[in-house]
Design a protein around this motif. Structure first.
Motif, PDB file in Angstrom:
ATOM      1  N   TRP A   1     -32.690  -8.505  18.799  1.00 29.92           N
ATOM      2  CA  TRP A   1     -34.018  -7.886  18.073  1.00 29.92           C
ATOM      3  C   TRP A   1     -34.779  -7.170  18.904  1.00 29.92           C
ATOM      4  O   TRP A   1     -35.148  -5.912  18.915  1.00 29.92           O
ATOM      5  CB  TRP A   1     -34.870  -8.772  17.430  1.00 29.92           C
ATOM      6  N   MET A   2     -34.825  -7.522  20.359  1.00 28.42           N
ATOM      7  CA  MET A   2     -35.683  -6.968  21.118  1.00 28.42           C
ATOM      8  C   MET A   2     -34.816  -5.375  21.529  1.00 28.42           C
ATOM      9  O   MET A   2     -35.552  -4.224  21.719  1.00 28.42           O
ATOM     10  CB  MET A   2     -35.749  -7.815  22.495  1.00 28.42           C
ATOM     11  N   GLU A   3     -33.437  -5.357  21.646  1.00 33.77           N
ATOM     12  CA  GLU A   3     -32.913  -4.148  21.590  1.00 33.77           C
ATOM     13  C   GLU A   3     -33.058  -3.328  20.803  1.00 33.77           C
ATOM     14  O   GLU A   3     -33.390  -2.176  20.899  1.00 33.77           O
ATOM     15  CB  GLU A   3     -31.402  -4.515  21.878  1.00 33.77           C
ATOM     16  N   ARG A   4     -33.046  -3.743  19.391  1.00 32.39           N
ATOM     17  CA  ARG A   4     -33.355  -2.991  18.248  1.00 32.39           C
ATOM     18  C   ARG A   4     -34.635  -2.329  18.263  1.00 32.39           C
ATOM     19  O   ARG A   4     -34.870  -1.219  17.691  1.00 32.39           O
ATOM     20  CB  ARG A   4     -33.111  -3.763  16.811  1.00 32.39           C
ATOM     21  N   LEU A   5     -35.714  -2.877  18.725  1.00 35.45           N
ATOM     22  CA  LEU A   5     -37.044  -2.551  18.588  1.00 35.45           C
ATOM     23  C   LEU A   5     -37.549  -1.953  19.899  1.00 35.45           C
ATOM     24  O   LEU A   5     -38.530  -1.388  20.056  1.00 35.45           O
ATOM     25  CB  LEU A   5     -37.865  -3.958  18.400  1.00 35.45           C
TER      26      LEU A   5
ATOM     27  N   PHE B   1     -43.643  -6.506  19.459  1.00 33.79           N
ATOM     28  CA  PHE B   1     -43.528  -7.776  19.635  1.00 33.79           C
ATOM     29  C   PHE B   1     -44.141  -8.664  18.516  1.00 33.79           C
ATOM     30  O   PHE B   1     -43.425  -9.589  17.993  1.00 33.79           O
ATOM     31  CB  PHE B   1     -44.298  -8.583  20.830  1.00 33.79           C
ATOM     32  N   ALA B   2     -45.139  -8.162  17.804  1.00 35.57           N
ATOM     33  CA  ALA B   2     -45.545  -8.814  16.461  1.00 35.57           C
ATOM     34  C   ALA B   2     -44.528  -8.606  15.384  1.00 35.57           C
ATOM     35  O   ALA B   2     -44.384  -9.497  14.652  1.00 35.57           O
ATOM     36  CB  ALA B   2     -46.916  -7.977  16.180  1.00 35.57           C
ATOM     37  N   ILE B   3     -43.949  -7.439  15.430  1.00 36.64           N
ATOM     38  CA  ILE B   3     -42.817  -7.318  14.534  1.00 36.64           C
ATOM     39  C   ILE B   3     -41.522  -7.818  14.652  1.00 36.64           C
ATOM     40  O   ILE B   3     -41.133  -8.589  13.763  1.00 36.64           O
ATOM     41  CB  ILE B   3     -42.373  -5.799  14.289  1.00 36.64           C
ATOM     42  N   LEU B   4     -41.385  -8.442  15.978  1.00 37.96           N
ATOM     43  CA  LEU B   4     -40.158  -9.278  16.078  1.00 37.96           C
ATOM     44  C   LEU B   4     -40.530 -10.522  15.775  1.00 37.96           C
ATOM     45  O   LEU B   4     -39.706 -11.437  15.174  1.00 37.96           O
ATOM     46  CB  LEU B   4     -40.185  -9.404  17.521  1.00 37.96           C
TER      47      LEU B   4
END
Length: 487
Positions: free
Chosen positions: A373-377, A399-402
């Motif tokens: 998820w971090m990579e996609r964001l 980070f809130a979206i993650l």
């Protein structure tokens, strides 16, 4: 030629995984410079280094000259006597700038009294005039927690500018404002150079940069990649990144794939909702239904009740009248919110790695899903070692979206979820949200002050009308109900 009010020579910032290449700039009386660029490129850090307020773990080097007085960039404390009087920062996060226990008019009054040196009654009158000019005449008695994000932003603006500083740094000053309020703030910002001061503005809003004029500098990965007159840089950028940035304005976005078919049932539905706040009716007889995978946009002026409506659908705020129904058998954790101001949603005392670990333990999640998820964001793993206040506003927003996506919601209330992101990252992030909503049949209510963004990203839109403004416009005739229309 006038001596510069601000001269920056070879300002560099380093430490804790951050590297900002040496930047030099000069602003004379009457001049204005706007910094554009990707989220996390160092725009706000440059402002903090000038003010002397860099986060822990970061250090600056270089030389500054402010109103004829020389300073070493490394000595942040040396600029404190200038704050408010000669050097003012309009902060990106109003929640960090406002006292949560003090009413709005008192916060602005304090600046007029203790910074500008006005007498008590004169300071109070000046504060009331400032708030009225920003459309906040009826909000002076409210605490920051009782204000919408856009209203809090305007109060922070009034408090920071009350001292009459000649050198003003404005960090995302129009974030969370509807178009008329944004234009009013731009006009107020322009008064500083018009009166012989200088203005350094940081923004993700390309239209704000156009309206301010002067010069524009585009930053990427800690370096200035393009700089010149606003008309030239924003009309015919020379660099590939500048061209990509301009192409990413919401009005130029391609429309997302349409909802293939509306699934039966709804993730949340409401009938005949009514809500008043502070003695003022926000809306009445409002009915809606949000279906799995559907994106519904909500638009309207600051303070009209957009955030309140979302909180009611989530069960965080009670309705005065009406009924709200959620999907049978759904978990209460399936209804999630992306906050307009993520600092208000994160504990400032813990590192981000600890905050995510707590979420994983509390909900028995698979921690292995975090790195993908971090990579996609577009989030660097090194950011996990920092606290929320030690990263950019755009990084914290992602980070809130993650955090929300890890919970796999069936309904997501996204309250200005990309207001801190540059146009390129904003488009990529919203495209990801739409893609996931379609894949996972998650209904999304998306609040935005940008009609073009809602037009491009949403299947339908709901328009809420500010009662006071509508009554003034219609001279007392009946107020129209909220309107739902296809995008």
């Amino acid at each position: 030629m006038n001596a510069p009010l601000l001269k920056v020579d070879d300002l560099a910032i380093h430490g804790d995984g951050v590297t900002i290449a040496p930047v030099s700039l000069s602003l004379a009386p009457g001049e204005r410079l706007t910094l554009l660029g990707e989220t996390g490129s160092g725009k706000s850090l440059i402002a903090q280094a000038i003010m002397g307020t860099l986060p822990r773990g970061l250090a600056a080097r270089g030389r500054l000259t402010i109103d004829g007085e020389a300073f070493e960039a490394a000595d942040g404390r040396s600029r404190r006597p200038l704050w408010g009087h000669r050097l003012a920062l309009l902060p990106q996060e109003p929640w960090h700038a406002l006292d949560p226990t003090m009413r709005a008019v008192h916060q602005v009054t304090e600046s007029h009294r203790h910074v500008a040196g006005r007498r008590r009654h004169e300071a109070r009158r000046a504060a009331e005039a400032d708030l009225a000019e920003l459309g906040l005449a009826e909000a002076g008695h409210k605490l920051p927690g009782e204000l919408s994000g856009g209203m809090a932003q305007r109060v922070a603006f009034a408090a920071a500018s009350a001292g009459g500083a000649t050198m003003v740094i404005a960090d995302e000053p129009t974030k969370g404002l509807d178009a008329p309020r944004r234009d009013a703030v731009v006009e107020l910002l322009a008064r500083t150079p018009e009166r012989g001061g200088a203005l350094l503005t940081i923004t993700h809003d390309i239209d704000v940069a156009r309206r301010l004029g002067g010069e524009v500098a585009i930053l990427r990965q800690g370096r200035v990649v393009e700089r010149g007159p606003a008309a030239q840089v924003l009309g015919d950028p020379r660099t590939d990144y500048g061209q990509r940035l301009l192409a990413a304005e919401p009005a130029r976005w391609p429309a997302p794939p349409p909802l293939a078919s509306r699934r039966e049932g709804s993730v949340v539905a409401a009938t005949a909702l009514a809500k008043a706040r502070g003695g003022r009716e926000l809306f009445r007889d409002l009915s809606l239904a949000i279906h799995p995978g559907e994106i519904v946009g909500v638009v309207g002026p600051s303070g009209c009740g957009k955030s309140t409506l979302g909180d009611m659908l989530l069960g965080l705020t009670p309705a005065d009248r009406g009924e709200i129904r959620r999907a049978p058998g759904s978990s209460r954790f399936g209804y999630q919110k992306l906050y307009q101001d993520p600092p208000a949603a994160f504990s400032p005392h813990w590192r981000l790695s600890r905050l995510l670990d707590d979420l994983v333990r509390r909900h028995r999640l698979d921690r292995r899903s975090i790195p993908p998820w971090m990579e996609r964001l577009g989030l660097d793993e090194r950011l996990l070692a920092r606290r929320p206040g030690e990263i950019s506003g755009g990084e914290l927003q992602r980070f809130a979206i993650l955090r929300v996506l890890l919970l796999e919601p069936c309904f997501l209330f996204a309250d200005e979820p990309t207001s801190r992101l540059d146009p390129i990252t904003q488009r990529e992030t919203l495209a990801l949200l739409v893609e996931l909503a379609r894949e996972r049949h998650c209904g999304v209510m998306l609040v935005s002050h940008d009609p073009a963004l809602v037009e491009r990203m949403c299947d339908r839109q709901l328009s809420l009308v500010n009662e006071a403004a509508e009554k003034s416009r219609r001279r007392g005739t009946a107020r129209p109900e909220p309107v739902s229309s296809p995008s």
